[in-house]
Design an enzyme around this catalytic site. Structure first.
Site, PDB file in Angstrom:
ATOM      1  N   SER A  25       0.830  -1.199   0.000  1.00 21.11           N
ATOM      2  CA  SER A  25       0.000   0.000   0.000  1.00 21.11           C
ATOM      3  C   SER A  25       0.875   1.265   0.000  1.00 21.11           C
ATOM      4  CB  SER A  25      -0.971  -0.056   1.181  1.00 21.11           C
ATOM      5  OG  SER A  25      -2.069   0.796   0.992  1.00 21.11           O
ATOM      6  N   ASP A  66      -0.526  -4.586  -3.656  1.00 18.40           N
ATOM      7  CA  ASP A  66      -1.928  -4.166  -3.638  1.00 18.40           C
ATOM      8  C   ASP A  66      -2.127  -2.658  -3.592  1.00 18.40           C
ATOM      9  OD1 ASP A  66      -4.439  -5.546  -3.928  1.00 18.40           O
ATOM     10  OD2 ASP A  66      -5.031  -4.666  -2.018  1.00 18.40           O
ATOM     11  N   HIS A  84      -6.193  -7.020   1.491  1.00 16.44           N
ATOM     12  CA  HIS A  84      -5.258  -5.929   1.222  1.00 16.44           C
ATOM     13  C   HIS A  84      -3.955  -6.079   1.995  1.00 16.44           C
ATOM     14  CE1 HIS A  84      -3.886  -1.952   0.135  1.00 16.44           C
ATOM     15  NE2 HIS A  84      -3.950  -1.518   1.382  1.00 16.44           N
TER      16      HIS A  84
END
Length: 308
Positions: free
Chosen positions: A122, A146, A285
């Site tokens: 992220s 992700d 995630h």
């Protein structure tokens, strides 16, 4: 307020290693003074010079990588990005990838002896790309987990905004565990207790507070009746595509099948970065927490075999 680092942060590792069936490597907390007076903190796994550096996402900390690091069994660094974990908060609240990358560059120069396989999830993924673009001498390869510059995950779901709403300090960690479970976060109670313990700290007055700055900024935003910014400040993804285009090292995008990057997002990434490899893992995630063994295997395939 200065808060002493609690070495019991390592108390969960033996059980995690036993569950994986792997030996427990040496693990230590590192602290690096920065030129502007702040400090950067990290975990070092293994006794040899790291060749893998792990960068977490917004609102997390280096311990999010514990299970992945244990499964990998290689010398590595897991860095607390500025405003997270035991690293200093920024007075200017600038937590954009290019700014964060400058701290990571200082850490790599101080704590490693070779270019790093930079693995970022992220916000950490965009930070790794920014570092690889600006300091190619420090990065051998980039794995972005992700995230793409085309999506913004900082707004978060309503439940997450509620989780960070209200006070920023608490009488006990049990309060936070109960709140997390009531809102559907975490898994079992022991898993939730571990997550809360590693993402909070005890102040000198006995109150418990979140370690990461974003929770405090979220509470301020809610108090100012600005719910649109109630989970974290924008990380300004606009520069992300420029950074990725400038990266000369090999790039892999890991898409979590149950995460934030859609098939269309991944296709856009590959169109813009045609040399990138795409890997899909069955995970949410936070891939490092929900598919740590598979992720460790992917990282290991990108590094020469040298165990801790």
């Amino acid at each position: 307020m200065e808060v002493a680092i609690d070495n019991s942060e390592f108390s969960y590792l033996p059980a995690q290693a036993e569950a994986l069936g792997v030996p427990l490597p040496p693990v230590e907390r590192l602290t690096l003074p920065l030129a502007d007076g702040r400090t950067l903190s990290a975990l070092r796994f293994g006794s040899e010079a790291p060749r893998v550096t792990l960068l977490h996402g917004a609102g997390l900390n280096a311990h999010t990588w514990d299970t992945t690091a244990l499964a990998l069994q290689q010398p590595l660094l897991a860095i607390d990005l500025a405003g997270h974990g035991d690293s200093s908060w920024r007075d200017d609240v600038d937590y954009t990838p290019r700014t964060l990358a400058r701290d990571v560059a200082a850490a790599v120069e101080a704590w490693t002896t070779q270019p790093q396989l930079m693995v970022g999830q992220s916000l950490g993924g965009l930070t790794g790309a920014a570092l690889a673009a600006s300091r190619p001498d420090l990065v051998s390869e980039v794995i972005v987990i992700d995230i793409t510059p085309g999506i913004d995950v900082t707004a978060g779901p309503a439940a997450l905004r509620e989780f960070y709403a209200g006070p920023t300090d608490f009488a006990s960690r049990d309060e936070l565990v109960d709140k997390a479970i009531s809102l559907g976060f975490g898994g079992t109670r022991p898993e939730t207790e571990r997550g809360v313990f590693l993402n909070t700290r005890m102040r000198a007055d006995g109150r418990v507070e979140w370690k990461h700055h974003f929770a405090h900024l979220a509470a301020q935003a809610l108090a100012a009746h600005d719910p649109g910014s109630a989970t974290a400040p924008s990380v300004l993804h606009e520069t992300g595509w420029d950074d990725l285009a400038a990266v000369t090292a090999p790039i892999t995008l890991v898409r979590a099948a149950r995460g934030f990057v859609s098939e269309a997002d991944a296709a856009d990434f590959q169109r813009r970065v045609p040399t990138a490899r795409l890997v899909v893992l069955d995970a949410t995630h936070n891939v490092q927490e929900t598919a740590p063994v598979a992720l460790a295997g992917l990282i290991e395939s990108a590094t020469p075999a040298r165990r801790i």
